[in-house]
Structure formats: C-alpha cells, structure tokens
Write a protein that holds these residues in place. Structure first.
Motif, short mmCIF file in Angstrom:
data_model
loop_
_atom_site.label_atom_id
_atom_site.label_comp_id
_atom_site.label_asym_id
_atom_site.label_seq_id
_atom_site.Cartn_x
_atom_site.Cartn_y
_atom_site.Cartn_z
N ASP A 140 0.86 -1.19 0.00
CA ASP A 140 0.00 0.00 0.00
C ASP A 140 0.90 1.24 0.00
N LYS A 200 -2.77 5.53 -3.83
CA LYS A 200 -4.19 5.80 -3.57
C LYS A 200 -4.81 6.82 -4.52
N GLU A 207 -5.17 5.31 -8.12
CA GLU A 207 -5.16 3.85 -8.15
C GLU A 207 -4.16 3.33 -9.20
#
Length: 593
Positions: A460, A489, A492
């Motif tokens: 992540d 994030k 994406e």
C-alpha cells in the motif's frame, strides 16, 4: 423454475425492459422497470394475483434490455409491445404512439404537436412520454416567439398576390402576419432557429423569463396565474429533449458492440426498425486460441444475421471489419448513433456480469479460475496469484508505529492468516524503513518455518514504499521469485519495481477490485491494531510510571475504578480496600508530588 429464479437474481439494478418467453420461444409479456432486478423478482413472491400466477407458470426464459433512463424504458416497452403483441400485455396494444414536436418543412414553418412522423423533410423532436410536458414547451414557444398557427400555403408568390388577410392572432399580438408580408422570411427563420434550440434543451433564457413572470404575478397578488407559470416551469425541468431508444432519423439498421475477457467475448446486437429498437440479443463466444475482438465480432455478425434473418443496408460497429463489403458500415463518433452504440455495449457488459453472477452461484471453482486467469493477464504475472499478501503501515507522527499483513487466497480474505507487526528497529515516522523491516521479518520467518510463499505481494503505497520492500526481498534472495507491486491511492496507479511509468487498470475491472479490497482490508486491520495500541498506551502510561505498582495492580485498579481519573480522585482508604495500605500510600504520595 429454479433456473428462472436463479436468473432473476442476477439481473442488473438498472432501468430497462424485461421480456418473459414461453417454452415455444414466444414473447408472452413485456414490461418496463426502473430497477430490473427488483421488478422481475417481484413476480416470484408469495402474494400473487390470479393473473400473475398464470403468467409466472408460463415463463420459460427471461430476456432483458438495459437502457439509460426510465423514460427510455417506457418508450422501448411501447415499441416492443406494438411489434410482438404479447399475450398478457393489454395496455399499449393499440396504434397509439407518443407525441412529437414537428417543425414543418415549408415556407414560414409551423411548430405543432403530432403523433404521426411523416418523412417529408420536416424536423421531429421527441418522443414525449408526457403530453403535458410537450404542451408546456409549445406554450413557452408561442409565448416567446410570434409564429403562425394557420395552415395557409405562404409561398412568396401567393403573398405577393395578396391572397390572404390577417387573422385574430395578428390583432392579439401572437403573430406578425407574414401572410400579408409584414414579416420577412429571414426574420421568421431567426425565430425558428431559436425555437429549435429551446426544443433541444437550450432554454435557460426562457426559464428565466418564466421565473420573472411568476414573481411579477405573485407581486400583483395574481396567485392563480403565478401557479400556472410554476407548473409550466416544473414540467420544463422534467423535459427530456430526445430519446436514444426512439429516433425517427435512424431507420432499419443493425448495431453491434463487443466486450471480452480472457475466456470469452460477448457481442450485443440491437435491431432498429422505423426509429425504434425492436430486438436485442447478446451472443456469448468462448475463446479457443486467443482470438482478437475483431475476429470474434466478424464471426458473431455473420451468425446473428443468419440466425435472425436480418439483412439491412447499414450497420453501426465500434471498429473497422473486413466482412460485408456490400453494405454501409458506420463507426459513430457523436450524436444518437454513438449513443445507440454505447447502449449496445452497456447491454453486453450487463450480460457478462449476469453470466459471472450465475457462475458464482452454480460453479464457484470455475468462477475463481476465471478471475485468477484474468489477474495473471492484467498484471502480467508468470503464474496465477492464488496466494496474495498485502502490507500497510500505520502511525501518528511516529508514535506507536505498527504494520499489518492481510492474506487473500483464491481472491478471498483468509483471516486466520492475518498478521500484526510492532515496528521494532525504526524510530519516528519513517514509512519506508518500517516497510523494509516488516517485509524482511515476514518472509524470513516463512523461509525459516518452510511455509508456502505468496505468488503476489501488494504494497500500500507508491514507488518509495515499493523500493523499500524490494530491498528486503533482495536480502532474502526472493526478488524475482515473488511478484511485487505497489498501489498508490490518488489515481489507483499500479507500480512495478524499476519502472517509473505506472499501470492504469480499468476502474471496473475485477483485478483492480481485488487489489483495492486487499489494500482496504490491510488498512482497516492496521488501523484497528494501531488504535487499540494507542488506547492501551494512553490509559496505562501514567500508572506504569509509579514505582512499586505493577501490571496486576494497575489492572485491578482499572477494573474497579474504570478510569485513571477516578483513581486519582480516590481517597487513601478507598485505594487501601482494593490494593492494600502500602500500595495505596505509594499512589497517594505520587499524585501529591
């Protein structure tokens, strides 16, 4: 019936039209729905009327066509009922059609409402599912522009011959009398140009005009007139300029579009006749040798035309094909033709999703195999990612740093394999160093215990966190043996080691959804652990600083007093009852200092 019920549960939650088919292949009922899934499932409840029970008993198959709006569904339902005359449909079997607004092809064109579309060069706008809306629009036009309502032939020669006289419309100011030459044709055509914009939906100035009128009537205490204007405004705001489903300019064409994945392709066919969609069919074709979309579309078009005996002179397609050289092939770019092509694609997409849902219910293993194959192709992996591990860090300004590892097996969370990590070697907020530590600890342990390694690691974070994780894999000589990616994030983006250009997956792809789910699950698991650790730290830090008071005493005090604040406020005798006089004295002396 079991198959029918299963099929009804996989329908999309979108507007559209459904068709019930009997065992002879005849359409016995056509209906519209704002939500196809809810509407069709309502037929299979216990509280059925006698007619519904009979209808349901005759159903052998369910077909559906997805459209963009509820209005489109109503129009499509109307045209399909007129074409097929289903046994159980009573309403709309007659020849009644929805109204259109016509700008007549003539000198000084009239603007009027009609239900008959005549191909004489006139312009038709609509159709309108609400006559009230269409009439409100015509009222607006006649209020704003003085156009004629008579049926006279205003040819320039006849006007020169002074064959006509002015009528009442001229005297009351709603016509400028072009019949006697008081208005030029250029001036009249300018008004028609403005009217055309209003009908197409560009009526902002007209709405402002009505609002001013409404306020003016209200100020003059003419509330009934103000209410009339308000109703017109409400109708206009619900006005829909035209429908994709019905367009008189598009006649006798075939529309084809395709969506595909690693295992199959889905080709949707729409047949448009007399301005309406009269047939929709989606063909599923299994891939055998990695065929291209072009090859499959060509095969499907030949099969569909043979099956339905359709031989029109024009087809709409998404890209060039090499077959059917004797007919017109159009690749729409804008307008209603493009919207029809998009509608065909939407139906193919929903058909594919429906098939996937059915597969999940009937053959879960086959469904998993398909997803794994798709992920392997989308992420360019050497093997299918049956075992995925995803990592995330969590801290607040460097305090209580923790990390989480979640495990997905065959695309589903394996919660018994989840792991928490307390960061041991890193001080302060350093996500890169923390990621390096936990990756090394996790896979060193798996190697030592001879546990199976994952086929894919998801980090992540962006390039920084990914590079740190790669360092640890290199130390353990695992780099190149396990695929590793990072997901950022903001957009994406999928990052690969030593590649500055990210991969962008389709937002609706199943591969991206699984990656997102793993990332979100790692984040949730890490945050929960971090919050719990922070809470325990906050509650116990102050008591742990008291020399001579251990963990068991702290736990006994918290169980009795419930909070550190109440322990502080307690008297020596109250504390002595719980932990004895000696410890009570230590606590009191600590807080007095």
């Amino acid at each position: 019936m079991k198959t029918i019920l299963q099929k009804s549960k996989t329908l999309p939650n979108s507007p559209g039209v459904y068709q019930f088919v009997d065992n002879q292949g005849n359409i016995i009922y056509v209906g519209k729905a704002k939500n196809l899934k809810k509407r069709v499932n309502s037929y299979f409840t216990k509280n059925q009327t006698g007619k519904t029970k009979v209808l349901v008993s005759k159903i052998f198959d369910i077909k559906h066509i997805v459209v963009e709006t509820e209005t489109d569904a109503l129009l499509l339902e109307n045209s399909l009922i007129k074409k097929y005359q289903p046994k159980y449909n009573v309403i709309m079997k007659d020849d009644k059609t929805y109204p259109w607004i016509c700008i007549k092809n003539e000198h000084f064109p009239r603007v009027f409402l009609t239900r008959n579309v005549i191909k004489d060069g006139s312009e038709y706008f609509g159709p309108y599912t609400s006559v009230k809306t269409a009439r409100a629009l015509l009222d607006l036009i006649h209020h704003l522009y003085p156009i004629r309502s008579c049926k006279l032939n205003l040819h320039p020669e006849k006007i020169k011959q002074k064959k006509y006289e002015v009528c009442l419309d001229y005297h009351i100011g709603i016509c400028k009398a072009p019949c006697i030459g008081l208005q030029t044709e250029n001036d009249y055509d300018e008004s028609i140009k403005q009217i055309r914009n209003i009908i197409k939906g560009n009526f902002k100035n007209s709405l402002n005009y009505f609002k001013e009128q409404m306020v003016q009537f209200a100020d003059n205490l003419e509330f009934e007139k103000a209410q009339e204007i308000k109703e017109k405004l409400d109708s206009l705001q619900n006005y829909q300029a035209r429908s994709t489903v019905v367009n008189p300019k598009i006649n006798n064409v075939e529309v084809y579009n395709i969506v595909s994945d690693e295992t199959a392709a889905y080709v949707n066919f729409l047949q448009v006749g007399h301005g309406s969609i009269v047939r929709s069919h989606t063909l599923e074709i299994k891939k055998k040798m990695n065929e291209s979309d072009k090859e499959i579309l060509e095969l499907a078009i030949v099969e569909i035309r043979r099956r339905f005996q359709v031989f029109t002179n024009e087809i709409y397609i998404p890209f060039e094909i090499d077959i059917l050289t004797d007919i017109k092939k159009t690749i729409p770019q804008i307008g209603d033709k493009k919207r029809l092509l998009e509608l065909s694609k939407r139906n193919a997409v929903y058909y594919r999703l429906e098939k996937i849902k059915q597969l999940q219910l009937t053959d879960p293993d086959k469904h998993v195999n398909r997803i794994m194959k798709q992920m392997k192709a989308d992420l360019r992996l050497p093997v299918e990612p049956r075992h995925i591990e995803c990592f995330d860090n969590s801290n607040i300004q460097g305090t209580n740093p923790v990390a989480a590892c979640v495990v997905f097996k065959n695309g589903k969370p394996s919660k018994k394999d989840y792991r928490h990590f307390n960061i041991k070697t890193v001080e302060g907020a350093n996500d890169f160093a923390s990621m390096e530590e936990i990756i090394e600890r996790r896979y060193k342990r798996l190697l030592d215990e001879k546990q199976p390694l994952p086929q894919l690691i998801i980090i992540d974070g962006g390039k920084g966190q990914l590079s740190s994780a790669v360092k640890s894999l290199k130390k353990l000589d695992l780099y190149g043996k396990i695929a590793i990616i990072g997901i950022a994030k903001r957009l994406e983006e999928i990052y690969y080691p030593n590649d500055s250009i990210p991969l962008y997956l389709d937002k609706k792809s199943e591969t991206l959804k699984i990656i997102q789910r793993a990332r979100d699950e790692a984040h949730r698991f890490g945050i929960t652990f971090h919050r719990k650790k922070r809470m325990n730290s906050t509650l116990q830090t102050e008591l742990e600083q008291i020399s001579g008071i251990g963990e068991k005493t702290i736990l006994t005090l918290l169980q009795h007093f419930r909070s550190v604040k109440k322990i502080k406020e307690a008297s020596e005798s109250e504390l002595a009852e719980i932990v004895g006089k000696h410890k009570a004295k230590i606590i009191i002396e600590y807080y007095q200092k």
